[in-house]
Design an enzyme around this catalytic site. Structure first.
Site, PDB file in Angstrom:
ATOM      1  N   ARG A 232     -11.860 -24.047   7.423  1.00 47.12           N
ATOM      2  CA  ARG A 232     -12.024 -23.430   6.109  1.00 47.12           C
ATOM      3  C   ARG A 232     -11.068 -24.098   5.119  1.00 47.12           C
ATOM      4  O   ARG A 232      -9.902 -24.353   5.446  1.00 47.12           O
ATOM      5  CB  ARG A 232     -11.714 -21.927   6.162  1.00 47.12           C
ATOM      6  CG  ARG A 232     -12.832 -21.082   6.763  1.00 47.12           C
ATOM      7  CD  ARG A 232     -14.084 -21.077   5.880  1.00 47.12           C
ATOM      8  NE  ARG A 232     -15.186 -20.283   6.409  1.00 47.12           N
ATOM      9  CZ  ARG A 232     -16.158 -20.736   7.201  1.00 47.12           C
ATOM     10  NH1 ARG A 232     -16.173 -21.995   7.586  1.00 47.12           N
ATOM     11  NH2 ARG A 232     -17.125 -19.930   7.603  1.00 47.12           N
ATOM     12  N   GLU A 261     -15.350 -24.000  -2.529  1.00 46.23           N
ATOM     13  CA  GLU A 261     -16.644 -24.677  -2.344  1.00 46.23           C
ATOM     14  C   GLU A 261     -17.826 -23.744  -2.566  1.00 46.23           C
ATOM     15  O   GLU A 261     -18.979 -24.183  -2.574  1.00 46.23           O
ATOM     16  CB  GLU A 261     -16.714 -25.302  -0.949  1.00 46.23           C
ATOM     17  CG  GLU A 261     -16.724 -24.284   0.190  1.00 46.23           C
ATOM     18  CD  GLU A 261     -16.787 -24.928   1.577  1.00 46.23           C
ATOM     19  OE1 GLU A 261     -15.958 -25.785   1.886  1.00 46.23           O
ATOM     20  OE2 GLU A 261     -17.673 -24.537   2.345  1.00 46.23           O
ATOM     21  N   HIS A 293     -19.338 -29.562   4.120  1.00 47.11           N
ATOM     22  CA  HIS A 293     -19.442 -28.453   5.084  1.00 47.11           C
ATOM     23  C   HIS A 293     -20.704 -28.584   5.951  1.00 47.11           C
ATOM     24  O   HIS A 293     -21.584 -27.721   5.920  1.00 47.11           O
ATOM     25  CB  HIS A 293     -19.431 -27.105   4.351  1.00 47.11           C
ATOM     26  CG  HIS A 293     -18.892 -25.991   5.211  1.00 47.11           C
ATOM     27  ND1 HIS A 293     -18.188 -24.912   4.713  1.00 47.11           N
ATOM     28  CD2 HIS A 293     -18.966 -25.772   6.550  1.00 47.11           C
ATOM     29  CE1 HIS A 293     -17.855 -24.096   5.701  1.00 47.11           C
ATOM     30  NE2 HIS A 293     -18.320 -24.597   6.830  1.00 47.11           N
TER      31      HIS A 293
HETATM   32  C1  COI Z   1     -19.642 -21.056   9.869  1.00 45.78           C
HETATM   33  O1  COI Z   1     -20.572 -20.769  10.636  1.00 45.78           O
HETATM   34  O2  COI Z   1     -18.651 -20.319   9.751  1.00 45.78           O
HETATM   35  C2  COI Z   1     -19.692 -22.297   9.128  1.00 45.78           C
HETATM   36  O3  COI Z   1     -18.676 -22.768   8.714  1.00 45.78           O
HETATM   37  C3  COI Z   1     -21.034 -22.884   8.805  1.00 45.78           C
HETATM   38  C4  COI Z   1     -21.653 -22.188   7.640  1.00 45.78           C
HETATM   39  C5  COI Z   1     -21.001 -22.549   6.372  1.00 45.78           C
HETATM   40  C6  COI Z   1     -23.121 -22.461   7.509  1.00 45.78           C
END
Ligand code: COI
Length: 327
Positions: A232, A261, A293
């Site tokens: 993150r 983001e 991402h």
């Molecule tokens: C999550 O699953 O936590 C991710 O980081 C992917 C999501 C942003 C699609």
């Protein structure tokens, strides 16, 4: 049983939504957009909502509560985009999903290798027929000491992968995992900052680890340290990172996530003037790789995201134990 799906993606998720809704006899309502106060009414009559990384703040939570929504399932592992306190306040359950950790682990390994082999520079130069050698000499992973912050499913998969490269591995987590000890040594952050040539982040974002990689933390790291973030953006103080790169304290970085983001990634914004200065600065460095991402984005992960979101809503509806329950 009915679920209302926001950010429904026709090109990749639809086949899985069709498959699993049929298998589980679930009726779906769909909206291709982010959930907002303006389109909340579309979910009228649904007790279960499935979302991705879009923000659910207190106002929206209140609105869903007033509409009789019982649960919000996010088709993501991280749930820092959902106001969990508001969910508790309004008695709305929240769940996340799990998916194969290999997607992010593979991507992390790719970013690690790209960073230590200066692949951004190599690719940029090759595009313009610059086949010269100065400035692109790489390093070898067996000579590295790597710090893995976070030893959940993804962190553990990264440690397993790294172990095949013969580097020394330190791990950090509040909760130690016995299987990690086969390949890595748990250590405190101080030791990791002092000893590691490369640090890779695999923690969820909470209030207590916001800007974990702070100016002060960077000042304790080895000169030329490489930082990889597929977790993150909020784990890193971006301004401190930029300063670290400018001064050379940080040797390279590969960031699949950045602060702020929301509302940007997964949209085609090429015609827009984005007010994202830090992103532009970071992208401009030859030793920084920024990707939007995407580490999660594989066929297996998308299938798991859809399947588990439906299963989570079903389990809650049937009063059974939901392994993905957050609240
Ligand atoms: C999550 O699953 O936590 C991710 O980081 C992917 C999501 C942003 C699609």
């Amino acid at each position: 049983m009915k679920i209302f799906v926001y950010n429904y993606r026709e090109f990749d998720e639809a086949e899985y939504f069709r498959k699993f809704s049929k298998e589980y006899h679930v009726e779906l309502g769909i909206c291709r957009d982010d959930p907002t106060l303006e389109n909340a009414h579309l979910a009228e009559g649904y007790e279960y909502i499935s979302i991705i990384t879009t923000k659910i703040d207190r106002d929206l939570m209140k609105k869903y509560h007033e509409m009789g929504v019982k649960m919000i399932s996010t088709r993501t592992v991280g749930y820092d985009h959902v106001d969990i306190d508001a969910a508790r306040e309004f008695g709305i359950h929240v769940s996340n999903v799990s998916y194969s950790p290999e997607c992010v682990a593979d991507y992390t390994m790719m970013l690690i290798l790209m960073s230590i082999r200066k692949m951004k520079r190599i690719m940029q130069r090759a595009e313009i027929n610059d086949f010269s050698l100065p400035g692109i000499q790489g390093k070898e992973l067996p000579n590295f000491t790597v710090g893995v912050l976070g030893t959940g499913r993804i962190g553990r998969a990264v440690i397993r992968d790294l172990s095949g490269f013969g580097c020394e591995i330190y791990a950090y987590d509040k909760y130690e995992d016995e299987t990690v000890k086969k390949h890595a040594q748990y250590a405190d952050l101080d030791t990791i900052y002092r000893e590691c040539d490369l640090i890779t982040l695999h923690m969820p974002l909470f209030e207590d680890n916001y800007h974990l990689i702070s100016r002060e933390a960077i000042s304790r790291m080895k000169d030329g340290v490489i930082i990889i973030n597929t977790a993150r953006g909020g784990l890193i103080d971006t301004k401190a990172l930029i300063d670290g790169i400018e001064t050379g304290r940080i040797g390279a970085a590969a960031l699949d996530v950045i602060e702020d983001e929301f509302g940007m990634y997964y949209y085609d914004r090429k015609a827009d003037v984005l007010s994202k200065r830090d992103l532009y600065i970071l992208r401009g460095f030859p030793n920084v790789i920024v990707t939007p991402h995407m580490a999660f984005y594989t066929d297996q992960a998308v299938s798991d995201m859809v399947k588990h979101s439906i299963e989570s809503c079903l389990l809650r509806d049937e009063g059974k134990k939901d392994p993905w329950a957050v609240v």
